[in-house]
Design an enzyme around this catalytic site. Structure first.
Site: not given
Length: 399
Positions: A122, A286, A296
């Protein structure tokens, strides 16, 4: 803290020779003094106990009594984890600032979350650094946390990835250094490695546990057959088997968690830590009118997500979400809360990892705890009817 005192009326002070008659003459006073002392000691003990309780409350400890959080065993191990955990994928070291990351971890911890998940890959290791920095800054007791990380992609060199013994040991050491920790609670083997024999993987995981670098190990994105092979190898060579599998699970991804993994849970005790309960934000609602610029899916690295949303299947999913929103409204919750509580209705799911990018979103998602009791069989049937994708397990075929 527990304080106990043993007091008796006549045992507080032993009489000296020649004082016996004198003491008898004033025995009522002696008795009342003794009782007074006893009351004083009792008051001290009581105040100490209440002080301890207030102290814990001020620390906002991760306890179900104070926060309403629910805790479950990790698989059939004895480790108790919050049924909602905080994942650091995308957010820590990626889209949000270190300050927001600290805010999110604080909200989670003070809401009873004890499970924090990360991975060596990550943000190129930055997520682990931020996670470790926050833990040190907040001075949270290490014993109150369940920290998990995943190994596979560690670096660019050929020897810096995979699940061979070298990378499992060196990779975990690197993760511990970045997080400034002596150990992790669970180390996950992220995706199966066809280049490494299963025995080598299980032996390496057993080694890092025996060395105190990890408490347990699990798998991530493994098939049921691969998990069963790891368990069989562990039993054959007296090694340590995995306790859980990290798997994607949400309204539109059900097959593995609902048909394959329950059998492993009942047979060998492997539980599920699920991720992406909102399907990368698709289930938030959304995207029902396209892809907003601030989302995103509008970013270049997430072109695949945009294509998925704009596809025919994606439009069908949005239509189903509008129907599911009516169920959420009926239950007095939001669609994301319904989706998360729906994941937790599954007995084999030990914890659902949340991935939030702001405080209000995380607070809303944590509110799913209140929806769990409302997830009745009738509501689950309604959801199944709308989704139309309930997988058939072996048990269904027997009926």
């Amino acid at each position: 803290m527990q304080v106990s005192f043993a007091c008796t009326d006549h045992g507080l002070k032993a009489p000296r020779n020649g004082e016996h008659s004198k003491q008898n003459a004033t025995s009522p006073n002696t008795t009342s003094q003794a009782r007074a002392r006893f009351r004083t000691v009792a008051l001290i003990a009581r105040s100490l106990g209440s002080f301890t309780h207030r102290y814990h409350h001020n620390l906002k400890e991760s306890t179900a009594k104070l926060t309403g959080m629910k805790y479950r065993n990790l698989g059939k191990s004895g480790l108790r984890v919050s049924c909602l955990g905080l994942g650091t994928w995308v957010t820590f070291g990626g889209q949000i600032s270190d300050e927001v990351a600290e805010q999110l971890m604080t909200i989670a911890y003070e809401s009873g979350v004890n499970l924090f998940d990360t991975a060596e890959v990550y943000a190129g290791g930055k997520a682990e650094i931020i996670l470790g920095n926050i833990i040190r800054k907040k001075c949270w007791r290490r014993s109150s946390l369940v920290i998990t990380t995943k190994l596979y992609w560690g670096g660019k060199a050929e020897t810096e990835r995979g699940l061979n013994r070298k990378h499992i040991i060196e990779g975990l050491r690197g993760s511990l250094q970045r997080m400034q920790l002596e150990y992790v609670d669970v180390v996950f083997a992220n995706r199966p490695d066809s280049n490494t024999p299963m025995e080598e993987i299980v032996r390496a995981m057993t080694h890092v546990i025996n060395q105190g670098m990890a408490m347990y190990w699990g798998t991530s994105r493994w098939s049921a057959m691969e998990i069963m092979e790891a368990y069989s190898v562990a039993r054959q060579f007296n090694l340590i088997p995995p306790v859980c599998e990290q798997a994607e699970y949400h309204f539109f991804q059900r097959e593995k968690v609902e048909t394959q993994l329950p059998e492993l849970y009942h047979k060998i005790g492997v539980g599920v830590v699920s991720w992406s309960p909102l399907a990368c934000g698709i289930i938030t609602g959304k995207y029902d009118n396209g892809v907003p610029e601030s989302s995103r899916a509008s970013m270049k690295p997430y072109q695949w997500l945009k294509e998925k949303i704009m596809s025919e299947d994606g439009r069908k999913q949005q239509a189903k979400l509008k129907d599911l929103a009516h169920i959420a409204e009926k239950l007095g919750c939001t669609l994301p809360q319904l989706a998360i509580a729906w994941c937790l209705r599954n007995e084999g799911v030990s914890s659902v990892l949340l991935g939030s990018s702001n405080a209000s979103q995380l607070t809303e998602n944590l509110g799913a705890i209140q929806v769990i009791p409302k997830m009745t069989a009738g509501i689950a049937t309604e959801v199944d009817h709308i989704l139309g994708n309930r997988p058939h397990s072996k048990r269904d075929y027997h009926h």
